[in-house]
Write a protein that holds these residues in place. Structure first.
Motif, PDB file in Angstrom:
ATOM      1  N   SER A 101      46.884 -19.798  -3.488  1.00  0.00           N
ATOM      2  CA  SER A 101      45.214 -19.953  -4.374  1.00  0.00           C
ATOM      3  C   SER A 101      45.762 -20.817  -5.291  1.00  0.00           C
ATOM      4  O   SER A 101      46.570 -20.756  -5.696  1.00  0.00           O
ATOM      5  N   GLY A 108      40.330 -13.803   1.198  1.00  0.00           N
ATOM      6  CA  GLY A 108      39.145 -14.823   1.713  1.00  0.00           C
ATOM      7  C   GLY A 108      37.983 -13.633   2.234  1.00  0.00           C
ATOM      8  O   GLY A 108      37.795 -12.993   3.371  1.00  0.00           O
ATOM      9  N   ASP A 130      34.113 -20.756   1.689  1.00  0.00           N
ATOM     10  CA  ASP A 130      34.972 -20.365   0.671  1.00  0.00           C
ATOM     11  C   ASP A 130      35.119 -19.648  -0.295  1.00  0.00           C
ATOM     12  O   ASP A 130      35.111 -19.557  -1.649  1.00  0.00           O
ATOM     13  N   PHE A 132      35.604 -16.244  -2.523  1.00  0.00           N
ATOM     14  CA  PHE A 132      36.983 -15.300  -2.698  1.00  0.00           C
ATOM     15  C   PHE A 132      37.198 -13.942  -3.875  1.00  0.00           C
ATOM     16  O   PHE A 132      35.693 -14.003  -4.336  1.00  0.00           O
ATOM     17  N   CYS A 154      32.244 -17.408  -6.271  1.00  0.00           N
ATOM     18  CA  CYS A 154      33.458 -16.359  -6.351  1.00  0.00           C
ATOM     19  C   CYS A 154      33.161 -14.648  -7.127  1.00  0.00           C
ATOM     20  O   CYS A 154      32.776 -15.004  -7.674  1.00  0.00           O
TER      21      CYS A 154
END
Length: 179
Positions: A101, A108, A130, A132, A154
């Protein structure tokens, strides 16, 4: 002799006062509490409460660890479209692991789900993707984290916390993200 004892007394008080000033100014960080014992087995579920900026790991119904987190830069509400800075809400699952990453490790989430894609299609927008759980950007020390909501949607932890999470979260682990 009294004079020497008096000088030592004044010197001791001056050193104590200087130490208090150094601590008050944050020039020397206070001693960190001892870390909790390491988790030894897989967790069954992750719960994220966005309003509390808190992630809790569960084994069965027992909470076994809790972390302070950072979210997307505009975290209130469910993610609507790519680039909105929101962290999605609902039940997700860990569907991939990325040791390479751009942040320190990442797990994920299966966002967007079919219902997220359908909602976005009705609104004529891209649902994004995407999403995460990950560590910090390069250059941040292992036990530190950026002190604000900074991701694009995220969930971010310190790198040390992400190391622990990486060890105990298998693929398929459910992740409940609550408002």
């Amino acid at each position: 002799m009294k004079r020497i004892a008096g000088l030592f007394s004044h010197l001791a008080l001056a050193l104590l006062a200087a130490g208090a000033v150094v601590l008050a100014l944050g020039l020397i960080a206070p001693r960190m509490p001892a870390p909790p014992p390491p988790l030894t087995g897989p967790v069954d579920r992750i719960e994220v409460v966005k309003s509390d900026r808190r992630m809790t790991l569960f084994v069965g119904d027992l909470p076994v660890r809790s972390y302070a987190i950072a979210l997307g830069f505009d975290p209130e509400g469910h993610k609507q479209a790519q680039g909105d800075g929101r962290t999605p809400e609902g039940r997700f699952h860990i569907d991939r692991r990325n040791p390479q990453s751009g942040y320190h490790l990442s797990l994920g989430l299966n966002y967007p789900r079919p219902e997220d894609r359908a909602r976005a299609a009705r609104a004529g927008v891209n649902p994004g993707g995407d999403i995460f759980i990950h560590g910090q950007p390069p250059g941040i020390p292992q036990d530190r984290r950026l002190g604000h909501d900074w991701t694009a949607g995220c969930i971010a932890l310190s790198n040390a916390e992400m190391d622990e999470l990486w060890r105990v979260v298998p693929l398929g682990t459910p992740v409940d993200i609550l408002p």
